[in-house]
Design an enzyme around this catalytic site. Structure first.
Site, mmCIF file in Angstrom:
data_model
loop_
_atom_site.group_PDB
_atom_site.id
_atom_site.type_symbol
_atom_site.label_atom_id
_atom_site.label_comp_id
_atom_site.label_asym_id
_atom_site.label_seq_id
_atom_site.Cartn_x
_atom_site.Cartn_y
_atom_site.Cartn_z
ATOM 1 N N GLU A 273 -0.463 0.078 -5.252
ATOM 2 C CA GLU A 273 -1.187 1.355 -4.611
ATOM 3 C C GLU A 273 -3.044 1.028 -5.945
ATOM 4 O O GLU A 273 -2.826 1.335 -6.455
ATOM 5 C CB GLU A 273 -0.991 2.929 -4.896
ATOM 6 C CG GLU A 273 -1.934 3.929 -4.525
ATOM 7 C CD GLU A 273 -2.410 3.693 -3.246
ATOM 8 O OE1 GLU A 273 -1.630 3.147 -2.647
ATOM 9 O OE2 GLU A 273 -3.492 4.022 -2.649
ATOM 10 N N CYS B 146 -1.464 4.181 10.692
ATOM 11 C CA CYS B 146 -1.059 5.507 12.453
ATOM 12 C C CYS B 146 -2.174 5.712 13.279
ATOM 13 O O CYS B 146 -1.809 6.866 13.086
ATOM 14 C CB CYS B 146 -0.540 6.408 11.068
ATOM 15 S SG CYS B 146 -1.866 7.445 9.788
ATOM 16 N N ASP C 133 1.867 -0.977 4.965
ATOM 17 C CA ASP C 133 1.471 0.117 5.836
ATOM 18 C C ASP C 133 0.426 0.287 5.444
ATOM 19 O O ASP C 133 -0.193 1.077 4.266
ATOM 20 C CB ASP C 133 1.950 0.623 5.104
ATOM 21 C CG ASP C 133 2.692 2.501 5.835
ATOM 22 O OD1 ASP C 133 2.221 2.439 7.177
ATOM 23 O OD2 ASP C 133 2.079 3.459 4.606
ATOM 24 N N CYS D 78 0.940 -1.214 0.532
ATOM 25 C CA CYS D 78 0.350 -0.190 0.607
ATOM 26 C C CYS D 78 1.368 1.095 -0.185
ATOM 27 O O CYS D 78 1.246 1.716 0.929
ATOM 28 C CB CYS D 78 -0.809 0.226 1.107
ATOM 29 S SG CYS D 78 -1.652 -1.506 1.112
ATOM 30 N N ALA D 79 1.589 1.678 -1.265
ATOM 31 C CA ALA D 79 2.459 2.381 -1.086
ATOM 32 C C ALA D 79 2.174 3.937 -1.354
ATOM 33 O O ALA D 79 3.028 5.073 -0.993
ATOM 34 C CB ALA D 79 3.380 2.168 -2.525
ATOM 35 N N GLY E 270 4.133 7.244 -0.960
ATOM 36 C CA GLY E 270 5.174 6.889 -1.703
ATOM 37 C C GLY E 270 6.611 7.079 -0.654
ATOM 38 O O GLY E 270 7.697 6.585 -0.918
ATOM 39 N N GLY E 271 6.246 7.530 1.235
ATOM 40 C CA GLY E 271 7.806 8.035 1.415
ATOM 41 C C GLY E 271 8.215 6.540 2.204
ATOM 42 O O GLY E 271 9.631 6.752 2.221
ATOM 43 N N LYS E 272 7.716 5.623 2.498
ATOM 44 C CA LYS E 272 8.540 4.565 2.631
ATOM 45 C C LYS E 272 8.633 3.923 1.730
ATOM 46 O O LYS E 272 10.000 3.236 1.724
ATOM 47 C CB LYS E 272 7.424 3.488 2.919
ATOM 48 C CG LYS E 272 6.553 4.136 5.265
ATOM 49 C CD LYS E 272 5.761 3.171 6.076
ATOM 50 C CE LYS E 272 5.570 4.119 6.708
ATOM 51 N NZ LYS E 272 4.432 5.264 6.198
HETATM 52 N N1 SAM Z 1 3.139 3.673 2.831
HETATM 53 C C1 SAM Z 1 2.474 5.512 2.255
HETATM 54 C C2 SAM Z 1 3.215 6.156 2.045
HETATM 55 O O1 SAM Z 1 4.489 5.466 3.613
HETATM 56 O O2 SAM Z 1 3.592 6.963 1.556
HETATM 57 C C3 SAM Z 1 1.645 5.499 3.221
HETATM 58 C C4 SAM Z 1 0.299 4.564 2.288
HETATM 59 S S1 SAM Z 1 -1.291 4.903 3.247
HETATM 60 C C5 SAM Z 1 -1.293 4.932 4.826
HETATM 61 C C6 SAM Z 1 -1.880 3.953 2.704
HETATM 62 C C7 SAM Z 1 -3.093 3.676 1.379
HETATM 63 O O3 SAM Z 1 -3.347 1.793 0.889
HETATM 64 C C8 SAM Z 1 -3.135 4.577 0.991
HETATM 65 O O4 SAM Z 1 -2.620 4.991 -0.201
HETATM 66 C C9 SAM Z 1 -5.155 3.866 0.451
HETATM 67 O O5 SAM Z 1 -5.134 4.508 -1.265
HETATM 68 C C10 SAM Z 1 -4.692 2.811 -0.149
HETATM 69 N N2 SAM Z 1 -4.721 1.087 -0.006
HETATM 70 C C11 SAM Z 1 -6.380 0.914 0.482
HETATM 71 N N3 SAM Z 1 -6.825 -0.235 0.158
HETATM 72 C C12 SAM Z 1 -5.770 -0.362 -0.999
HETATM 73 C C13 SAM Z 1 -6.267 -2.062 -1.260
HETATM 74 N N4 SAM Z 1 -7.130 -2.478 -1.383
HETATM 75 N N5 SAM Z 1 -4.769 -2.305 -1.994
HETATM 76 C C14 SAM Z 1 -3.563 -1.650 -2.081
HETATM 77 N N6 SAM Z 1 -3.540 -0.694 -1.249
HETATM 78 C C15 SAM Z 1 -5.238 0.745 -1.004
#
Ligand code: SAM
Length: 333
Positions: free
Chosen positions: A160, A263, A209, A137-138, A141-143
């Site tokens: 994503e 978070c 994440d 779940c990227a 993209g920070g991580k």
């Molecule tokens: N890892 C990211 C970063 O560090 O920048 C932040 C991720 S954020 C907490 C969670 C992400 O999961 C969101 O962008 C959301 O759109 C995505 N998401 C939601 N449902 C999902 C799914 N079924 N499969 C993949 N990603 C999903």
């Protein structure tokens, strides 16, 4: 204009009372006395801090001395051996924000602004050169960027599901990673719940994440009706998180490990989800991350009484990082 004022930080964020009342009940029960200190930070955006993760792929002469002049210091000085030398992160105790860099096609950015606690899942992942790594779940993209500061994976898959956010992820990767390295990276727009079946036993490391109730931003929801709806639908998040984790387990090779992070402070989305996976997948074992937590204990406040395979960062004045929950699991067969 309003937008201009917002950019300059002049628009006052307003606390959404329905969310605060909901958190008040739940987190007093779950965190006890610690909740009032956390609430104090979460409801005072003027004391929030930011860290800078420097980009090892860009040349930025003068940046580190300019950071030092502004009171920034290297973060995580004691976190070795979890940190490679190329990993440079700066923070300062004073609140305030370093200016963000604009996206310029063809030019790499020098740093990524983040909540320092966001780096803990990346440190816990311990990605190594040559490994096959999946960031499930990227976006934004920070991580992903942080993982690439730590190691050069053999193959790095950033996924994503959301269309718009996926474009944001692409832009982040492009602005931090040089062209030749892009060959190692695949960006996809899949439902993370299906990747385990699509690529079973393919990865050495998986970062989950997960989408979660974002306590910090939910507290400042502009629309109380929408906030109420989100609170009512909160239970569904735990089920989505469980399914994402199950997919991550399938995607791992035996011997591989995964890190789960959110978070939110909510136990239902943190320890409960991890316990459910541990109880339902016989081939998954907890991994002790207490050594890493000790290595960074000068920078973060953790909830006490957690198990060795998990940690929860509690924001505190002067160390206003988190909330961030991190757990690590290993697939044994
Ligand atoms: N890892 C990211 C970063 O560090 O920048 C932040 C991720 S954020 C907490 C969670 C992400 O999961 C969101 O962008 C959301 O759109 C995505 N998401 C939601 N449902 C999902 C799914 N079924 N499969 C993949 N990603 C999903």
């Amino acid at each position: 204009s309003w937008l201009e004022k917002k950019r300059q930080g002049k628009v006052q964020k307003r606390i959404c009372q329905v969310v605060l009342e909901h958190f008040e009940k739940q987190y007093t029960a779950e965190l006890g006395d610690a909740w009032s200190r956390v609430r104090d930070v979460l409801t005072s955006p003027w004391c929030w801090q930011h860290a800078l993760l420097l980009n090892r792929f860009s040349q930025s002469p003068g940046l580190e001395s300019s950071l030092a002049e502004q009171g920034y210091q290297p973060a995580f000085p004691a976190a070795l051996p979890y940190l490679p030398a190329a990993f440079r992160c700066y923070s300062r105790p004073a609140p305030g924000r370093f200016p963000a860099q604009k996206h310029q096609p063809g030019r790499l950015k020098d740093y990524y602004l983040l909540n320092a606690a966001s780096l803990l899942p990346v440190l816990a992942l311990e990605a190594e050169d040559g490994e096959d790594v999946l960031d499930l779940c990227a976006a934004p993209g920070g991580k992903s960027v942080a993982i690439l500061q730590c190691a050069c994976p053999g193959h790095f898959h950033c996924n994503e599901y959301d269309d718009l956010r996926s474009r944001w992820l692409e832009q982040t990767i492009e602005s931090f990673i040089p062209g030749p390295l892009m060959n190692l990276i695949r960006i996809s727009k899949l439902d993370g719940r299906q990747i385990g079946d699509l690529q079973p036993e393919f990865y050495d490391k998986v970062l989950v994440d997960a989408p979660c109730s974002n306590d910090r931003s939910w507290l400042f929801s502009a629309d109380p009706q929408q906030a109420l709806l989100r609170l009512m639908q909160r239970k569904e998040l735990s089920s989505l998180q469980f399914q994402l984790l199950r997919s991550a387990v399938k995607a791992l090779r035996p011997g591989g490990s995964l890190v789960y992070s959110t978070c939110t402070l909510s136990k239902a989305e943190n320890s409960d989800v991890i316990n459910l996976i541990l109880n339902s997948c016989r081939n998954v074992m907890p991994v002790d991350i207490s050594g890493m937590a000790r290595g960074v204990s000068q920078e973060f406040t953790f909830l006490s009484g957690m198990q060795q395979h998990e940690l929860l960062v509690l924001p505190e004045r002067g160390r206003a990082w988190g909330p961030m929950y991190v757990a690590k699991l290993k697939k044994v067969s």
